[in-house]
Motif scaffolding. Structure first.
Motif, mmCIF file in Angstrom:
data_model
loop_
_atom_site.group_PDB
_atom_site.id
_atom_site.type_symbol
_atom_site.label_atom_id
_atom_site.label_comp_id
_atom_site.label_asym_id
_atom_site.label_seq_id
_atom_site.Cartn_x
_atom_site.Cartn_y
_atom_site.Cartn_z
ATOM 1 N N ILE A 14 59.964 -3.200 116.681
ATOM 2 C CA ILE A 14 58.595 -2.696 116.607
ATOM 3 C C ILE A 14 57.842 -3.075 117.880
ATOM 4 C CG2 ILE A 14 56.421 -2.768 115.313
ATOM 5 C CD1 ILE A 14 58.110 -3.806 112.905
ATOM 6 N N TYR A 15 57.111 -2.110 118.446
ATOM 7 C CA TYR A 15 56.250 -2.392 119.587
ATOM 8 C C TYR A 15 54.793 -2.236 119.166
ATOM 9 C CZ TYR A 15 53.690 -1.966 123.956
ATOM 10 O OH TYR A 15 52.775 -2.142 124.964
ATOM 11 N N HIS A 16 53.983 -3.242 119.452
ATOM 12 C CA HIS A 16 52.553 -3.217 119.164
ATOM 13 C C HIS A 16 51.802 -3.024 120.475
ATOM 14 C CE1 HIS A 16 53.549 -4.844 115.169
ATOM 15 N NE2 HIS A 16 54.382 -5.633 115.812
ATOM 16 N N PRO A 17 51.112 -1.883 120.646
ATOM 17 C CA PRO A 17 50.494 -1.548 121.946
ATOM 18 C C PRO A 17 49.431 -2.553 122.384
ATOM 19 C CG PRO A 17 50.628 0.372 120.523
ATOM 20 C CD PRO A 17 50.973 -0.802 119.668
ATOM 21 N N GLU A 18 49.068 -2.446 123.659
ATOM 22 C CA GLU A 18 48.106 -3.353 124.265
ATOM 23 C C GLU A 18 46.750 -3.286 123.569
ATOM 24 O OE1 GLU A 18 47.826 -3.341 128.582
ATOM 25 O OE2 GLU A 18 49.740 -2.283 128.706
ATOM 26 N N GLN A 19 46.130 -4.471 123.447
ATOM 27 C CA GLN A 19 44.757 -4.573 122.983
ATOM 28 C C GLN A 19 44.153 -5.849 123.547
ATOM 29 O OE1 GLN A 19 44.315 -5.465 118.669
ATOM 30 N NE2 GLN A 19 46.536 -5.207 118.597
ATOM 31 N N ARG A 20 42.822 -5.975 123.410
ATOM 32 C CA ARG A 20 42.124 -7.143 123.944
ATOM 33 C C ARG A 20 41.468 -7.919 122.815
ATOM 34 N NH1 ARG A 20 39.584 -6.625 129.583
ATOM 35 N NH2 ARG A 20 37.584 -6.792 128.533
ATOM 36 N N VAL A 21 41.465 -9.240 122.978
ATOM 37 C CA VAL A 21 40.791 -10.115 122.018
ATOM 38 C C VAL A 21 39.920 -11.102 122.783
ATOM 39 C CG1 VAL A 21 42.581 -9.947 120.241
ATOM 40 C CG2 VAL A 21 42.726 -11.758 121.966
ATOM 41 N N SER A 22 38.884 -11.612 122.119
ATOM 42 C CA SER A 22 38.043 -12.653 122.705
ATOM 43 C C SER A 22 38.756 -13.992 122.583
ATOM 44 C CB SER A 22 36.690 -12.710 121.990
ATOM 45 O OG SER A 22 35.975 -11.508 122.175
ATOM 46 N N ALA A 23 38.839 -14.720 123.701
ATOM 47 C CA ALA A 23 39.517 -16.011 123.709
ATOM 48 C C ALA A 23 38.921 -16.872 124.818
ATOM 49 C CB ALA A 23 41.020 -15.826 123.939
ATOM 50 N N ASN A 24 38.432 -18.058 124.466
ATOM 51 C CA ASN A 24 37.883 -18.994 125.453
ATOM 52 C C ASN A 24 36.795 -18.341 126.299
ATOM 53 O OD1 ASN A 24 37.717 -21.515 126.719
ATOM 54 N ND2 ASN A 24 39.238 -20.992 128.271
ATOM 55 N N GLN A 25 35.954 -17.544 125.656
ATOM 56 C CA GLN A 25 34.792 -16.900 126.274
ATOM 57 C C GLN A 25 35.152 -15.816 127.289
ATOM 58 O OE1 GLN A 25 32.660 -20.456 127.675
ATOM 59 N NE2 GLN A 25 31.353 -20.330 125.854
ATOM 60 N N ILE A 26 36.397 -15.334 127.257
ATOM 61 C CA ILE A 26 36.785 -14.180 128.064
ATOM 62 C C ILE A 26 37.567 -13.216 127.173
ATOM 63 C CG2 ILE A 26 36.869 -15.510 130.209
ATOM 64 C CD1 ILE A 26 39.944 -15.468 129.974
ATOM 65 N N GLN A 27 37.971 -12.096 127.747
ATOM 66 C CA GLN A 27 38.803 -11.130 127.049
ATOM 67 C C GLN A 27 40.236 -11.248 127.565
ATOM 68 O OE1 GLN A 27 37.734 -8.512 124.589
ATOM 69 N NE2 GLN A 27 36.236 -10.175 124.463
ATOM 70 N N ILE A 28 41.173 -11.396 126.630
ATOM 71 C CA ILE A 28 42.583 -11.487 126.978
ATOM 72 C C ILE A 28 43.290 -10.231 126.477
ATOM 73 C CG2 ILE A 28 44.758 -12.706 126.544
ATOM 74 C CD1 ILE A 28 43.030 -14.309 128.333
ATOM 75 N N ASN A 29 44.029 -9.586 127.388
ATOM 76 C CA ASN A 29 44.789 -8.388 127.053
ATOM 77 C C ASN A 29 46.238 -8.766 126.744
ATOM 78 O OD1 ASN A 29 44.849 -5.222 127.280
ATOM 79 N ND2 ASN A 29 46.689 -5.935 128.325
ATOM 80 N N TYR A 30 46.767 -8.227 125.627
ATOM 81 C CA TYR A 30 48.133 -8.574 125.238
ATOM 82 C C TYR A 30 48.799 -7.395 124.546
ATOM 83 C CZ TYR A 30 46.962 -8.809 120.262
ATOM 84 O OH TYR A 30 46.590 -8.468 118.974
ATOM 85 N N ASP A 31 50.121 -7.456 124.441
ATOM 86 C CA ASP A 31 50.879 -6.597 123.543
ATOM 87 C C ASP A 31 51.969 -7.450 122.921
ATOM 88 O OD1 ASP A 31 52.833 -6.817 125.513
ATOM 89 O OD2 ASP A 31 52.919 -4.679 125.982
ATOM 90 N N SER A 32 52.793 -6.860 122.046
ATOM 91 C CA SER A 32 53.807 -7.693 121.394
ATOM 92 C C SER A 32 54.953 -6.850 120.860
ATOM 93 C CB SER A 32 53.188 -8.523 120.262
ATOM 94 O OG SER A 32 52.680 -7.701 119.227
ATOM 95 N N PHE A 33 56.032 -7.554 120.525
ATOM 96 C CA PHE A 33 57.268 -6.933 120.049
ATOM 97 C C PHE A 33 57.729 -7.662 118.788
ATOM 98 C CE2 PHE A 33 56.913 -6.502 124.570
ATOM 99 C CZ PHE A 33 57.382 -5.236 124.883
#
Length: 312
Positions: A14-33
């Motif tokens: 399974i591939y989960h497409p890129e998205q952004r989350v709030s982390a440590n007062q910035i936005q972090i972009n990630y994806d996952s498998f």
């Protein structure tokens, strides 16, 4: 050693497409498998290098053994927050740091980048994860294991170092080849990037120029931030030596390094393994400062054997 014949086919991961989350007062972009209910593996990439350089096949191989594999853009690169309001060291400041060890007054340190990773874990509801870092990512992973050991099920530090500036440095001939300043215009970044990747890859394993060219172009489309790269470098240079605090680690630790690494000499990997109690080390003949595709099966099997030995 792990047998991939018994694993889930890579095409079905399974591939989960890129998205952004709030982390440590910035936005972090990630994806996952992989299945998000499986034990998490977090991949931390190195200096000036976006998350896409964790090769998709590499991620799939890890996920095929029943893990949720997460890769992300560090701060100041790719699609994560760029901290353009913060100061960037000049070329002269970097030179005086190299010659006289004069602090740069970095806008942030590796410990701040570690807090970004911790924030990502919090945002994803992950209590603890198997943490793998490459180069600067290995330094950040070490920081996480030192300061938040309860969040790290296992540590894998790849082609990285302790931060001890007395350790061996790149050879004079390699350093001379690296002296060319990185381009400030994206139009010149492709040729520079190919030259740089060929240098750090080494000569033993075939260099896949088409693959690297594709990644460089993809990275340029995702975001080109030379000043962010310099701020990341300053974070490395101004961060303290981790040798002594690494001596207190009780996190199961694996150190991987290339015998022919021209950028972070193999002695740095050996020093890392010596600093961490009971750490295992594997040195790959012919490997430079990249992860050759020819070694993906062997390296991921080594990592997975290490992870599985923790029983978590």
């Amino acid at each position: 050693m792990l047998n991939f014949c018994e694993s889930t086919p890579l095409s079905s991961i399974i591939y989960h497409p890129e998205q952004r989350v709030s982390a440590n007062q910035i936005q972090i972009n990630y994806d996952s498998f992989g299945d998000t209910n499986h034990p998490p593996i977090v991949l931390i990439m190195g200096l000036a290098t976006q998350m896409i350089y964790w090769d998709r096949q590499f991620c799939q191989l890890l996920a095929s053994q029943g893990y949720w594999v997460i890769r992300f853009d560090n701060r100041d690169i790719g699609k994560s927050t760029w901290l353009d309001s913060l100061p960037t060291p000049s070329s002269l400041a970097l030179l005086t740091n190299a010659v006289f060890r004069r602090p740069l007054g970095a806008a942030y340190l590796l410990s701040d980048m570690m807090e970004d990773t911790l924030g990502l874990l919090d945002a994803l509801g992950i209590e603890s994860a198997h943490v793998i870092g490459a180069s600067m990512g290995g330094m950040i992973a070490q920081e996480l294991a030192i300061h938040h050991p309860q969040r790290v099920k296992s540590l894998t530090s790849i082609m990285s170092t302790t931060g001890n500036r007395k350790l061996p440095k790149p050879s004079a001939s390699f350093s001379l080849k690296m002296l060319k300043s990185p381009p400030k215009e994206s139009s010149k970044a492709v040729a520079y990037g190919i030259q740089l990747w060929r240098l750090i890859h080494g000569e033993h394993y075939p260099f896949d120029q088409q693959k690297i060219l594709s990644l460089i172009n993809q990275a340029l489309q995702r975001g080109f931030n030379p000043k962010g790269n310099t701020r990341q470098l300053a974070a490395i240079l101004d961060s303290p030596d981790r040798t002594i605090p690494l001596g207190s680690l009780r996190v199961p630790s694996l150190v991987l390094h290339g015998a022919d690494d021209p950028l972070v000499p193999v002695a740095c990997g050996v020093a890392t393994a010596k600093a961490i109690p009971n750490a295992k080390i594997k040195i790959y003949s012919g490997m430079g400062h990249t992860l050759p595709s020819q070694l993906y099966d062997e390296i991921t099997a080594e990592i997975l054997d290490h992870i599985k030995a923790t029983n978590s």
